[in-house]
Write a protein that holds these residues in place. Structure first.
Motif, short mmCIF file in Angstrom:
data_model
loop_
_atom_site.label_atom_id
_atom_site.label_comp_id
_atom_site.label_asym_id
_atom_site.label_seq_id
_atom_site.Cartn_x
_atom_site.Cartn_y
_atom_site.Cartn_z
N THR A 60 -40.87 8.46 17.12
CA THR A 60 -40.33 8.19 15.79
C THR A 60 -40.90 6.91 15.21
OG1 THR A 60 -38.24 9.33 16.27
CG2 THR A 60 -38.22 7.73 14.48
N THR A 63 -44.29 7.39 13.74
CA THR A 63 -44.31 7.97 12.39
C THR A 63 -43.95 6.94 11.33
OG1 THR A 63 -41.99 8.73 12.41
CG2 THR A 63 -43.66 10.21 13.34
N GLU A 64 -43.18 5.93 11.71
CA GLU A 64 -42.78 4.87 10.79
C GLU A 64 -43.85 3.80 10.64
OE1 GLU A 64 -39.08 3.38 12.20
OE2 GLU A 64 -38.03 5.28 11.95
N GLY A 153 -37.04 14.36 -0.41
CA GLY A 153 -38.03 14.30 0.65
C GLY A 153 -38.79 12.98 0.63
N PHE A 154 -39.18 12.53 -0.57
CA PHE A 154 -39.87 11.24 -0.69
C PHE A 154 -38.97 10.10 -0.21
CE2 PHE A 154 -42.21 13.19 -4.53
CZ PHE A 154 -43.17 13.73 -3.70
N THR A 157 -38.63 9.99 3.57
CA THR A 157 -39.83 9.48 4.24
C THR A 157 -39.91 7.97 4.20
OG1 THR A 157 -41.08 11.50 3.75
CG2 THR A 157 -42.35 9.52 4.26
N ARG A 160 -36.93 5.45 6.18
CA ARG A 160 -36.83 5.22 7.62
C ARG A 160 -37.37 3.84 7.96
NH1 ARG A 160 -38.79 10.65 7.87
NH2 ARG A 160 -40.88 9.85 8.24
#
Length: 221
Positions: A60, A63-64, A153-154, A157, A160
């Motif tokens: 995770t 991805t951040e 969704g934006f 993203t 996070r």
């Protein structure tokens, strides 16, 4: 790694987001240096959990943008760039108020009660992981009724990482956030859309500025 770092939060099974929060905060506070390897067995010992949630949390964090996976080295801490923080909060200060504006007319009585419950829960839990979770729920609900999947969704993203853990990183953030949340909540309950959007925009922008200030000793590029 700082010699005094202590990431243990109890000998119990932890949820994925709790492990992420602990490791994310340690990276943002500088307990782990840029380029330092994050060894799963060492992190498991420090946090008091098994290697499985550590492995999932590192994915995770990758991805951040806080961690990168390198061949033969595994997870390595990435440098935190000032421009990344600025971009995240600039986008949040535009997208979340837009989502709130679209959501207000769709809030139900249950939503109003939920927002009040989340706010009160933050007041009653002004430390530790519980505050972070209630804070996330409060912000998610503010945007959740906008009926725009792409916009949500934006927001999902870019929200996070930094956004989740500022209460544990910025000095005095919890007290300031509670007051600003109260202003946002009261404006929503009073059906004052303009003020609610204004207060949320200020809250996000102010947080971004203070996050940069709190991390000013880090080697930004």
């Amino acid at each position: 790694m700082s010699e005094k770092v202590d990431l243990r939060i109890g000998n119990r099974e932890m949820l994925h987001n709790q492990v992420c929060s602990v490791l994310r905060s340690a990276i943002l506070k500088g307990d782990f240096e840029p380029g330092e390897r994050l060894v799963q067995t060492e992190l498991a010992e420090l946090t008091g959990v098994s290697r499985m949630p550590i492995r999932e949390a590192l994915r995770t964090l990758e991805t951040e943008g806080l961690v990168k996976m390198e061949p033969h080295r595994g997870a390595v801490v990435r440098p935190i760039k000032k421009q990344d923080i600025q971009e995240i909060y600039e986008l949040r200060s535009v997208l979340e108020p837009l989502a709130l504006k679209k959501s207000i007319k769709n809030f139900s009585k249950d939503d109003f009660e939920a927002l009040k419950t989340y706010h009160q829960s933050m007041i009653e839990n002004e430390s530790g992981e519980e505050y972070v979770e209630w804070n996330a729920k409060f912000h998610q609900l503010l945007s959740s009724r906008c009926q725009s999947p792409r916009l949500l969704g934006f927001i999902g993203t870019i929200s996070r990482g930094f956004a989740q853990d500022t209460p544990q990183i910025i000095p005095g953030q919890i007290q300031k956030s509670n007051k600003e949340h109260e202003d946002i909540l009261n404006a929503i309950l009073n059906e004052d859309e303009e003020k609610a959007v204004e207060y949320l925009t200020y809250h996000i922008s102010r947080t971004g500025e203070e996050l940069l200030n709190s991390l000013e000793n880090k080697d930004f590029k």
